[in-house]
Design an enzyme around this catalytic site. Structure first.
Site, PDB file in Angstrom:
ATOM      1  N   HIS A 103       0.812  -1.215   0.000  1.00 19.17           N
ATOM      2  CA  HIS A 103       0.000   0.000   0.000  1.00 19.17           C
ATOM      3  C   HIS A 103       0.844   1.264   0.000  1.00 19.17           C
ATOM      4  CE1 HIS A 103       0.251  -0.332   4.562  1.00 19.17           C
ATOM      5  NE2 HIS A 103       0.493   0.947   4.392  1.00 19.17           N
TER       6      HIS A 103
ATOM      7  N   ASP B 130       0.152  -7.541   1.074  1.00 19.69           N
ATOM      8  CA  ASP B 130       0.580  -6.167   1.373  1.00 19.69           C
ATOM      9  C   ASP B 130       2.100  -6.047   1.461  1.00 19.69           C
ATOM     10  OD1 ASP B 130       0.381  -3.501   1.814  1.00 19.69           O
ATOM     11  OD2 ASP B 130      -0.646  -3.630   3.750  1.00 19.69           O
TER      12      ASP B 130
ATOM     13  N   SER C 267       4.378   2.121   8.073  1.00 18.56           N
ATOM     14  CA  SER C 267       4.112   1.067   7.094  1.00 18.56           C
ATOM     15  C   SER C 267       5.374   0.658   6.351  1.00 18.56           C
ATOM     16  CB  SER C 267       3.082   1.545   6.071  1.00 18.56           C
ATOM     17  OG  SER C 267       1.829   1.682   6.666  1.00 18.56           O
TER      18      SER C 267
END
Length: 586
Positions: A156, A187, A265
């Site tokens: 992402h 992901d 992230s």
């Protein structure tokens, strides 16, 4: 399977994703969560970047699988000649407790020459106007170096990217990075950097094992609130299959109590001197509850890319199962008191299981591992996880031995496992939507991102029939798409048909439509004066003069400033077919 079935497309798509770009929440799942809707997982996204406030920001987020860590090798060779100091950190792993005195300090030492900050410029397509893109967005995330001069981050972080830069700790220089592979279901993404200057002094981190409960980890990255590297520490509180918000997937994840914020992230969670996972999402409304992707999932992704040259996905058995916790239910299917298992209720027609298993079969064991009545299997230290984890650990085209109870008799079958796709795609990152325009009718394949264009409450505001088909229908043959009329661009040629939008296309001149490419071929190759298109279970009909419609199409495209009546992917396929036909004729 309970969680990895094709019905997961529905169940997993309904998780709360209010912070996720391109995803919307379905209230039906929130109702089933008994008031816990504020504690549903959210994708930990990249930080708000210091770009103008008017520029929209990238926000990071079901049908899927997990993997078998014993099959994979660890990635340990350093990028440069500098070696990572191997510290002797003792652990009482049997007790599940960590005796490491300062995991955060160890993580800092490791991370300074391994963790990078990632700057992404991305552009998402418009699904209502598939020939256009939405405005450009900027975002930031984290990543870390592994062997082979590769950088691991979240999918992402680089989804729909158009430009990616990376910056190492202590440097003011940003280096251009290319995305080598992306696995949106898990992901994860792999970046490569060509600059030799970037790799000077960089060290590769080694992937470790799944941590035990209460073991200490330190999350390293570049979260919001500052520009420099950040380290937060916590302990492992849970290991189980979890909703991966970005990929709409169910895979194994590790829950920790370390703070994971936007910008974290893609950063590593370090345990001792090895990576225990990759930070990727948290729980909205809850404090310090974050999730990291465990190393078995990471290794499965990396190994698949190395073996096949691209992301290959996670396997599915293609079955939907019902728990058999009720005694009368087990008795009704002739199960003895010692037997446990789950009941097969649906089978994906495109799966290998469709040729072997039958409805009302009872799955007793998978690869020799007994399946409990609730669909779980044993998993270390008296923990249990769903047997979907065992399935997703398999490599594509690998076989599994399943024990089945059928009409009171036990059987064993060998089933080939492979990734399976739903009829209506759950996501479509890093690609432009397909479309075809004829006589002002805009034809597109139905996707969930298309339905998300109806807003936050898309599950209720999108056309009910299309939404139901997106969540329920299964593909009957390979390459099948659900083609719809997205909208009608008004013209004299389509007067009276303007309300025939948001309907499925069933037939063209009596021929059933398989997908958008097939529809395009049927219309382009029409050799009759009239063109007939049957919509929505043949309850609505469009009839056009074919030659007049072709002329009108050009005028409509010019009026709406649309460069092409056909998307580039279909145009390429069409040109290839024309070239092949020409070669054959010669």
């Amino acid at each position: 399977m309970l969680l990895r079935s094709f019905r997961t497309v529905e169940l997993l798509r309904r998780i709360s994703t209010s912070s996720v770009s391109g995803y919307r929440t379905s209230p039906s799942l929130l109702q089933r969560c008994n008031g816990f809707q504020s504690y549903l997982p959210h994708r930990v996204t990249t930080t708000e970047s210091p770009f103008p406030s008017h520029i929209s920001r990238f926000c990071s987020s079901q049908s899927a699988n997990s993997q078998n860590e014993n099959r994979h090798t660890t990635l340990s060779s350093p990028v440069s000649s500098r070696r990572v100091n191997n510290r002797k950190i003792s652990r009482r792993r049997k007790a599940g407790k960590s005796l490491s005195i300062s995991p955060a300090a160890d993580a800092v030492d490791l991370a300074l020459d391994s963790v990078v900050k990632i700057f992404t410029v991305s552009t998402s397509p418009s699904y209502f106007l598939p020939w256009q893109n939405k405005s450009q967005r900027e975002s930031m995330g984290s990543g870390f170096v592994i062997s082979g001069r590769k950088i691991i981050t979240n999918a992402h972080v680089v989804a729909d990217h158009s430009f990616v830069l990376v910056r190492k700790h202590g440097s003011s220089i940003k280096h251009r990075a290319e995305v080598q592979a992306v696995g949106h279901e898990c992901d994860l993404a792999i970046l490569v950097v060509d600059s030799e200057v970037f790799w000077e002094g960089m060290n590769a981190l080694e992937l470790g094992d799944i941590p035990f409960l209460q073991e200490a980890v330190a999350v390293v990255g570049y979260p919001q609130g500052g520009d420099n590297i950040s380290v937060t520490k916590g302990v492992v509180s849970r290991v189980e299959p979890t909703q991966y918000v970005h990929g709409a997937t169910q895979l194994m994840a590790i829950q920790i109590d370390a703070a994971i914020n936007p910008g974290n992230s893609g950063g590593p969670a370090i345990m001792g001197n090895k990576v225990a996972g990759v930070a990727f999402q948290n729980l909205s409304g809850a404090e310090n509850i974050g999730y990291i992707i465990p190393t078995p999932v990471i290794k499965h992704f990396i190994n698949g890319v190395e073996e096949c040259g691209k992301y290959i996905g996670f396997c599915s058995m293609g079955v939907s199962c019902q728990p058999m916790e009720n005694g009368e239910l087990r008795s009704g299917f002739q199960m003895s008191s010692e037997m446990t298992g789950v009941l097969v209720s649906k089978i994906n027609p495109l799966s290998d299981a469709h040729k072997i298993l039958k409805k009302d079969d009872v799955l007793l064991a998978f690869d020799g591992v007994p399946i409990a009545n609730d669909g779980t299997v044993p998993f270390r230290n008296r923990e249990r996880i769903t047997f979907d984890h065992l399935v997703s650990m398999k490599k594509p085209d690998e076989t599994a031995l399943v024990k089945v109870l059928r009409e009171g008799k036990e059987h064993e079958f060998s089933i080939t496992l492979r990734p399976l796709q739903p009829l209506v795609p759950v996501h479509q990152f890093d690609q432009l939507p397909s479309y075809y325009i004829f006589a002002g009718f805009v034809f597109v394949p139905l996707t969930q991102p298309y339905l998300h264009e109806y807003g936050e409450d898309w599950y209720n505001t999108s056309p009910r029939t299309l939404c139901h088909r997106a969540l329920k229908d299964l593909p009957k043959k390979a390459g099948q798409q659900l083609v719809i009329v997205s909208q009608v661009l008004m013209d004299d040629i389509n007067t009276g048909y303007e309300r025939l939008a948001e309907l499925q296309v069933n037939k063209v001149n009596g021929v059933e439509v398989n997908n958008l490419r097939h529809l395009c071929q049927l219309i382009e190759n029409c050799n009759t004066e009239k063109l007939r298109i049957d919509l929505d279970d043949e309850s609505r009909v469009i009839v056009l003069n074919y030659q007049s419609a072709k002329i009108a199409t050009s005028l409509i495209l010019k009026r709406h400033r649309i460069a092409s009546a056909i998307s580039s992917d279909l145009l390429i396929e069409q040109n290839l077919e024309t070239e092949l036909a020409s070669c054959s004729a010669v």
